[in-house]
Design a protein around this motif. Structure first.
Motif, PDB file in Angstrom:
ATOM      1  N   GLU A 134      26.771  38.812  18.684  1.00  0.00           N
ATOM      2  CA  GLU A 134      26.560  40.524  18.719  1.00  0.00           C
ATOM      3  C   GLU A 134      24.987  40.691  18.776  1.00  0.00           C
ATOM      4  OE1 GLU A 134      30.573  42.054  16.162  1.00  0.00           O
ATOM      5  OE2 GLU A 134      28.719  41.380  15.254  1.00  0.00           O
ATOM      6  N   ARG A 135      24.374  39.885  17.950  1.00  0.00           N
ATOM      7  CA  ARG A 135      22.604  40.218  18.115  1.00  0.00           C
ATOM      8  C   ARG A 135      22.210  39.685  19.369  1.00  0.00           C
ATOM      9  NH1 ARG A 135      20.712  37.449  12.443  1.00  0.00           N
ATOM     10  NH2 ARG A 135      22.145  39.019  11.071  1.00  0.00           N
ATOM     11  N   GLU A 136      22.819  38.837  20.174  1.00  0.00           N
ATOM     12  CA  GLU A 136      22.320  38.414  21.639  1.00  0.00           C
ATOM     13  C   GLU A 136      22.680  39.533  22.579  1.00  0.00           C
ATOM     14  OE1 GLU A 136      23.820  34.738  22.885  1.00  0.00           O
ATOM     15  OE2 GLU A 136      22.944  33.653  21.342  1.00  0.00           O
ATOM     16  N   ARG A 137      24.058  40.155  22.056  1.00  0.00           N
ATOM     17  CA  ARG A 137      24.144  41.259  23.396  1.00  0.00           C
ATOM     18  C   ARG A 137      23.468  42.427  22.843  1.00  0.00           C
ATOM     19  NH1 ARG A 137      29.625  39.307  22.094  1.00  0.00           N
ATOM     20  NH2 ARG A 137      29.842  40.718  20.696  1.00  0.00           N
ATOM     21  N   LEU A 138      23.005  42.760  21.859  1.00  0.00           N
ATOM     22  CA  LEU A 138      22.413  43.870  21.343  1.00  0.00           C
ATOM     23  C   LEU A 138      20.858  43.662  22.055  1.00  0.00           C
ATOM     24  CD1 LEU A 138      22.008  46.460  19.937  1.00  0.00           C
ATOM     25  CD2 LEU A 138      21.300  45.235  17.921  1.00  0.00           C
ATOM     26  N   GLN A 139      20.245  42.329  21.992  1.00  0.00           N
ATOM     27  CA  GLN A 139      19.017  42.300  22.515  1.00  0.00           C
ATOM     28  C   GLN A 139      19.023  42.329  24.033  1.00  0.00           C
ATOM     29  OE1 GLN A 139      16.356  41.837  20.992  1.00  0.00           O
ATOM     30  NE2 GLN A 139      16.661  40.978  19.193  1.00  0.00           N
ATOM     31  N   ALA A 140      20.000  41.975  24.712  1.00  0.00           N
ATOM     32  CA  ALA A 140      20.213  42.166  26.139  1.00  0.00           C
ATOM     33  C   ALA A 140      20.328  43.580  26.501  1.00  0.00           C
ATOM     34  CB  ALA A 140      21.807  41.491  26.456  1.00  0.00           C
ATOM     35  N   ALA A 141      21.207  44.301  25.597  1.00  0.00           N
ATOM     36  CA  ALA A 141      20.881  45.842  25.972  1.00  0.00           C
ATOM     37  C   ALA A 141      19.720  46.185  25.780  1.00  0.00           C
ATOM     38  CB  ALA A 141      21.957  46.649  24.761  1.00  0.00           C
ATOM     39  N   PHE A 165      23.688  51.614  30.287  1.00  0.00           N
ATOM     40  CA  PHE A 165      24.341  50.489  29.767  1.00  0.00           C
ATOM     41  C   PHE A 165      25.653  50.042  30.100  1.00  0.00           C
ATOM     42  CE2 PHE A 165      20.949  52.015  27.037  1.00  0.00           C
ATOM     43  CZ  PHE A 165      20.903  51.074  25.962  1.00  0.00           C
ATOM     44  N   ARG A 166      25.803  48.704  30.062  1.00  0.00           N
ATOM     45  CA  ARG A 166      27.021  48.245  30.323  1.00  0.00           C
ATOM     46  C   ARG A 166      28.057  48.412  29.247  1.00  0.00           C
ATOM     47  NH1 ARG A 166      25.615  42.027  31.501  1.00  0.00           N
ATOM     48  NH2 ARG A 166      24.532  42.741  29.517  1.00  0.00           N
ATOM     49  N   LEU A 167      29.436  48.491  29.135  1.00  0.00           N
ATOM     50  CA  LEU A 167      30.294  48.741  27.984  1.00  0.00           C
ATOM     51  C   LEU A 167      30.102  47.577  26.881  1.00  0.00           C
ATOM     52  CD1 LEU A 167      33.823  49.693  30.115  1.00  0.00           C
ATOM     53  CD2 LEU A 167      31.982  51.171  29.046  1.00  0.00           C
ATOM     54  N   GLU A 168      29.897  46.384  27.318  1.00  0.00           N
ATOM     55  CA  GLU A 168      29.688  45.328  26.334  1.00  0.00           C
ATOM     56  C   GLU A 168      28.725  45.701  25.390  1.00  0.00           C
ATOM     57  OE1 GLU A 168      27.876  41.760  28.367  1.00  0.00           O
ATOM     58  OE2 GLU A 168      29.806  42.028  28.974  1.00  0.00           O
ATOM     59  N   ASP A 169      27.564  46.134  25.979  1.00  0.00           N
ATOM     60  CA  ASP A 169      26.336  46.372  25.305  1.00  0.00           C
ATOM     61  C   ASP A 169      26.643  47.898  24.353  1.00  0.00           C
ATOM     62  OD1 ASP A 169      25.086  44.505  26.829  1.00  0.00           O
ATOM     63  OD2 ASP A 169      24.380  45.612  28.141  1.00  0.00           O
ATOM     64  N   ILE A 170      27.140  48.721  25.061  1.00  0.00           N
ATOM     65  CA  ILE A 170      27.441  50.218  24.284  1.00  0.00           C
ATOM     66  C   ILE A 170      28.285  49.609  23.015  1.00  0.00           C
ATOM     67  CG2 ILE A 170      28.754  52.224  24.299  1.00  0.00           C
ATOM     68  CD1 ILE A 170      28.229  52.450  27.244  1.00  0.00           C
ATOM     69  N   ALA A 171      29.105  48.739  23.209  1.00  0.00           N
ATOM     70  CA  ALA A 171      29.960  48.189  21.893  1.00  0.00           C
ATOM     71  C   ALA A 171      29.045  47.676  20.976  1.00  0.00           C
ATOM     72  CB  ALA A 171      31.124  47.257  22.624  1.00  0.00           C
ATOM     73  N   ALA A 172      28.145  46.939  21.264  1.00  0.00           N
ATOM     74  CA  ALA A 172      27.166  46.406  20.097  1.00  0.00           C
ATOM     75  C   ALA A 172      26.318  47.467  19.529  1.00  0.00           C
ATOM     76  CB  ALA A 172      26.194  45.247  20.950  1.00  0.00           C
ATOM     77  N   VAL A 173      25.742  48.568  20.443  1.00  0.00           N
ATOM     78  CA  VAL A 173      25.002  49.774  19.968  1.00  0.00           C
ATOM     79  C   VAL A 173      25.713  50.478  18.959  1.00  0.00           C
ATOM     80  CG1 VAL A 173      23.937  51.731  20.536  1.00  0.00           C
ATOM     81  CG2 VAL A 173      23.519  49.691  21.835  1.00  0.00           C
ATOM     82  N   LEU A 174      27.288  50.544  19.168  1.00  0.00           N
ATOM     83  CA  LEU A 174      27.841  51.676  18.178  1.00  0.00           C
ATOM     84  C   LEU A 174      28.245  50.739  17.043  1.00  0.00           C
ATOM     85  CD1 LEU A 174      30.654  52.941  21.020  1.00  0.00           C
ATOM     86  CD2 LEU A 174      28.836  54.186  19.839  1.00  0.00           C
ATOM     87  N   ARG A 175      28.608  49.320  17.058  1.00  0.00           N
ATOM     88  CA  ARG A 175      28.354  48.640  15.926  1.00  0.00           C
ATOM     89  C   ARG A 175      27.446  48.666  15.029  1.00  0.00           C
ATOM     90  NH1 ARG A 175      31.699  45.355  19.302  1.00  0.00           N
ATOM     91  NH2 ARG A 175      29.833  43.994  19.620  1.00  0.00           N
ATOM     92  N   ALA A 176      26.326  48.675  15.799  1.00  0.00           N
ATOM     93  CA  ALA A 176      25.130  48.582  14.989  1.00  0.00           C
ATOM     94  C   ALA A 176      24.652  49.697  14.318  1.00  0.00           C
ATOM     95  CB  ALA A 176      23.989  47.829  15.865  1.00  0.00           C
ATOM     96  N   GLU A 177      24.916  50.688  15.019  1.00  0.00           N
ATOM     97  CA  GLU A 177      24.385  52.117  14.308  1.00  0.00           C
ATOM     98  C   GLU A 177      25.532  53.092  14.557  1.00  0.00           C
ATOM     99  OE1 GLU A 177      20.564  54.965  14.564  1.00  0.00           O
ATOM    100  OE2 GLU A 177      20.996  53.501  15.979  1.00  0.00           O
TER     101      GLU A 177
END
Length: 209
Positions: A179-186, A63-75
């Motif tokens: 944020e949803r777009e970044r999560l989908q990218a992750a 994972f890229r750092l920006e994607d990790i940030a989205a994952v941590l916010r979501a869960e």
């Protein structure tokens, strides 16, 4: 009992994560220390250490750092046992591949010791196995993580599963469109090319949309 607190240098020494990287995670709000000393030194708690483990694990998954940030916010409150199971599956597969590569290297070295020039096909195989071993996730690894997620879900009671689903849905609903777009990218980054996703087969470190 007073909770253990690690200063940034102590945490760096005990984890192998550099002070510079911890500062970078702080600036990105990935890992903000729970407190600071009067002199401004960052101080980390047990919860911060757990969060750092998630960041390091997700980095290991590619994972890229920006994607990790989205994952941590979501869960933000993922059960650490599940992440450790995923890491264990990944490590075991890499051990298997590393052992195979080690055996092949020993065969080539033994041939060289006996003045036997390795064939081109042997070198091609070594190159292939070396590159493959360093890939973040293979289709087989992804499938194994998916099976583990499904097995974990089967172990939950209907009430626990409903509560988990509700938390994920609430977290996703609270996210901004960006944020949803970044999560989908992750999610897309983690899925190996050509993998068909059915049902709720996404590894649980990434909530389903």
């Amino acid at each position: 009992m007073t909770e253990r607190v690690w200063r940034v240098g102590e945490l760096a020494r005990e984890t192998g994560v550099t002070v510079r990287t911890l500062h970078h995670y702080d600036r990105l709000a990935l890992l903000v220390p729970s407190s600071r000393t009067s002199g401004g030194h960052r101080c980390y708690t047990r919860d911060d250490v757990r969060r750092l483990h998630r960041i390091v694990a997700l980095r290991g998954f590619g994972f890229r750092l920006e994607d990790i940030a989205a994952v941590l916010r979501a869960e933000p409150d993922q059960d650490p046992r599940e992440l450790v199971r995923q890491e264990l599956a990944l490590v075991e597969d890499r051990i298997t591949r590393a052992t195979g590569l080690r055996d092949r290297l020993l065969d080539v070295l033994d041939g060289l010791d006996h003045a036997v020039e390795p064939s081109t096909s042997q070198f091609l195989r070594l190159i292939e196995e070396t590159i493959t071993m360093n890939q973040p996730l293979t289709p087989e690894e992804f499938a194994r993580l998916t099976r583990q997620r499904e097995e974990y879900a089967r172990q939950l009671s209907s009430e626990e599963l409903a509560a988990l689903t509700k938390r994920r849905e609430a977290a996703f609903a609270a996210m901004s469109p960006a944020e949803r777009e970044r999560l989908q990218a992750a999610r897309a980054q983690m899925i190996p090319p050509g993998t068909e996703i059915t049902g709720r087969a996404m590894p649980s470190s990434i909530p389903d949309a």
